[in-house]
Design a protein around this motif. Sequence first.
Motif, PDB file in Angstrom:
ATOM      1  N   THR A  87       0.824  -1.263  -0.008  1.00 10.05           N
ATOM      2  CA  THR A  87       0.055  -0.120   0.079  1.00 10.05           C
ATOM      3  C   THR A  87       0.640   1.183   0.064  1.00 10.05           C
ATOM      4  OG1 THR A  87      -1.848  -1.153   1.064  1.00 10.05           O
ATOM      5  CG2 THR A  87      -1.772   1.102   1.323  1.00 10.05           C
ATOM      6  N   ALA A  88       1.905   1.371   0.945  1.00 11.78           N
ATOM      7  CA  ALA A  88       2.712   2.482   0.994  1.00 11.78           C
ATOM      8  C   ALA A  88       3.280   2.781  -0.341  1.00 11.78           C
ATOM      9  CB  ALA A  88       3.820   2.375   2.036  1.00 11.78           C
ATOM     10  N   MET A  89       4.035   1.596  -0.957  1.00 13.09           N
ATOM     11  CA  MET A  89       4.731   1.896  -2.226  1.00 13.09           C
ATOM     12  C   MET A  89       3.871   2.104  -3.466  1.00 13.09           C
ATOM     13  SD  MET A  89       7.560  -1.348  -1.906  1.00 13.09           S
ATOM     14  CE  MET A  89       8.300  -1.126  -3.506  1.00 13.09           C
ATOM     15  N   ALA A  90       2.828   1.684  -3.501  1.00 11.77           N
ATOM     16  CA  ALA A  90       1.770   2.069  -4.574  1.00 11.77           C
ATOM     17  C   ALA A  90       1.398   3.440  -4.464  1.00 11.77           C
ATOM     18  CB  ALA A  90       0.457   0.973  -4.510  1.00 11.77           C
ATOM     19  N   ILE A  91       1.092   3.821  -3.279  1.00 10.27           N
ATOM     20  CA  ILE A  91       0.580   5.253  -3.039  1.00 10.27           C
ATOM     21  C   ILE A  91       1.690   6.372  -3.234  1.00 10.27           C
ATOM     22  CG2 ILE A  91      -0.283   6.983  -1.463  1.00 10.27           C
ATOM     23  CD1 ILE A  91      -2.202   4.885  -0.325  1.00 10.27           C
ATOM     24  N   SER A  92       2.956   5.998  -2.615  1.00  7.28           N
ATOM     25  CA  SER A  92       3.681   6.960  -2.855  1.00  7.28           C
ATOM     26  C   SER A  92       4.552   7.112  -4.265  1.00  7.28           C
ATOM     27  CB  SER A  92       4.982   6.472  -1.721  1.00  7.28           C
ATOM     28  OG  SER A  92       5.817   5.429  -2.204  1.00  7.28           O
ATOM     29  N   ALA A  93       4.201   6.092  -5.159  1.00  6.83           N
ATOM     30  CA  ALA A  93       4.743   6.057  -6.464  1.00  6.83           C
ATOM     31  C   ALA A  93       3.832   6.971  -7.572  1.00  6.83           C
ATOM     32  CB  ALA A  93       4.979   4.731  -7.046  1.00  6.83           C
ATOM     33  N   ASP A 137      16.174  15.863   3.950  1.00  6.51           N
ATOM     34  CA  ASP A 137      16.834  14.398   3.918  1.00  6.51           C
ATOM     35  C   ASP A 137      16.122  13.652   2.847  1.00  6.51           C
ATOM     36  OD1 ASP A 137      18.663  15.093   6.019  1.00  6.51           O
ATOM     37  OD2 ASP A 137      16.998  14.727   7.304  1.00  6.51           O
ATOM     38  N   GLN A 138      14.702  13.826   2.623  1.00  6.52           N
ATOM     39  CA  GLN A 138      13.856  12.770   1.876  1.00  6.52           C
ATOM     40  C   GLN A 138      13.416  13.503   0.484  1.00  6.52           C
ATOM     41  OE1 GLN A 138      10.734  12.365   5.232  1.00  6.52           O
ATOM     42  NE2 GLN A 138      11.328  10.194   5.105  1.00  6.52           N
ATOM     43  N   THR A 139      13.144  12.422  -0.245  1.00  3.02           N
ATOM     44  CA  THR A 139      12.501  12.862  -1.665  1.00  3.02           C
ATOM     45  C   THR A 139      10.913  12.737  -1.135  1.00  3.02           C
ATOM     46  OG1 THR A 139      12.413  10.685  -2.326  1.00  3.02           O
ATOM     47  CG2 THR A 139      14.428  11.707  -2.842  1.00  3.02           C
ATOM     48  N   ALA A 140      10.174  13.163  -2.250  1.00  3.74           N
ATOM     49  CA  ALA A 140       8.696  13.133  -1.967  1.00  3.74           C
ATOM     50  C   ALA A 140       8.290  11.625  -1.680  1.00  3.74           C
ATOM     51  CB  ALA A 140       7.986  13.986  -3.023  1.00  3.74           C
TER      52      ALA A 140
END
Length: 416
Positions: free
Chosen positions: A68-74, A106-109
Amino acid sequence: MSLITRLAARLPAQVRSAAYDIEKERRLSLSDGPGWSRLFGRTSAAGKPVTLDKAMQLSAVWACVRQTAMAISALPLAVYRKEGDGSRSSVDDRLAEVLSVSPNLDQTALEHWEGQVAWLMVNGNCYSERTDIGGRLSSLQPLPANMTRPIRNSDGELFYQILDRGKSEVLPRDKVFHVKGFGFGGDMGLSAINFGVQTMGTALAADESAGKLFSNGMQISGVLKAGQTLTAEQRQQMRTMLEAYRSSDNAWKVMVLEAGMSFEALTLNPEDAQMLETRRFQVEDICRWFGVPPIVIGHAGEGQTMWGSGVEQILIAWMELGLNPVLRRIEKRIQKDLMPRGERLSRYAEFNREGILQMDSKAKSEFLTKLVSNGIMSRNEAREKLNLSRRDGGDELTAQTAMAPLSDLGQKENQA
């Protein structure tokens, strides 16, 4: 909430900042039940304590949260402005940069939203400390959701308490960006791990039992019988001998028995013990808590294949019923809390859902052809969907005229 915090809410900003620094030194007390429960979790009826770290050791929990986290963040995220004619235009300002490019130092979106959605899945809430410059958002720094909670003073004013290395820090609501998951309309969303403690505790106990079962090469496959009572020395010798047959590395070795001893085999069928069936059910039950179809995490139900149109429909349903509500929660919270008050009706943030609706080449070709031939999309817009460059003359909307009146046939050639 302490007296310092209550008084700080009524002080000017400069004095309030100093009061918060004093409040930061207040340590976690023994009477702070919610604080300790967040650290040590809850105990299930199976006798296993369920914490975030323990729950993430279950492959089904890990996969549900990760997918779920990878699908939404992409998915691409952009900020738009509503125009007077009903159209919209993209906005490239500091807010758009924070949300879609660089939320902090430090982070990308992608990394930021992946972490936020992961917290939202396991905790029901995700938090970021926001920094504003000149009334505009400058950065979003993620806060651990298991160490953060909203609290209200006697006047109903909302604050956020953060546990940091045994100390408690309190931030005002305008310093925290908080996205709430499913709940009953309170200050916090509900945690799937907290409410699913029995399901996950049982799964942890079953995994531990299975591990202990296979840690012994003999797998409790039988008993040794002796025709006489063994002395303490003989018992110790027997234990020493059996050590040579422990673990899976020593499985199926031939054991030599002496002094009238015999081996009687015992059967421990996993189907009879329902170990396999229990563990299969646990995967599907955990998926219910997180709203993820089992097929998404690589678990097919009995008689179900991993391919075909049926699976495609399941994935579409997951996007509509599972991912889309989470996306809408984030979008609406961005609009309410991060957009300037006077621009909330004209500006909004939106994830591009098309990023997850990938089709095979044939289906995509038919889809784009229908849109272009019916005047819904221009040829250049269709080319952009295929990552092709724009062409001159491709911005005009066109439509098929196969059903045109007979009187209109040949008019274009005559006009030319």
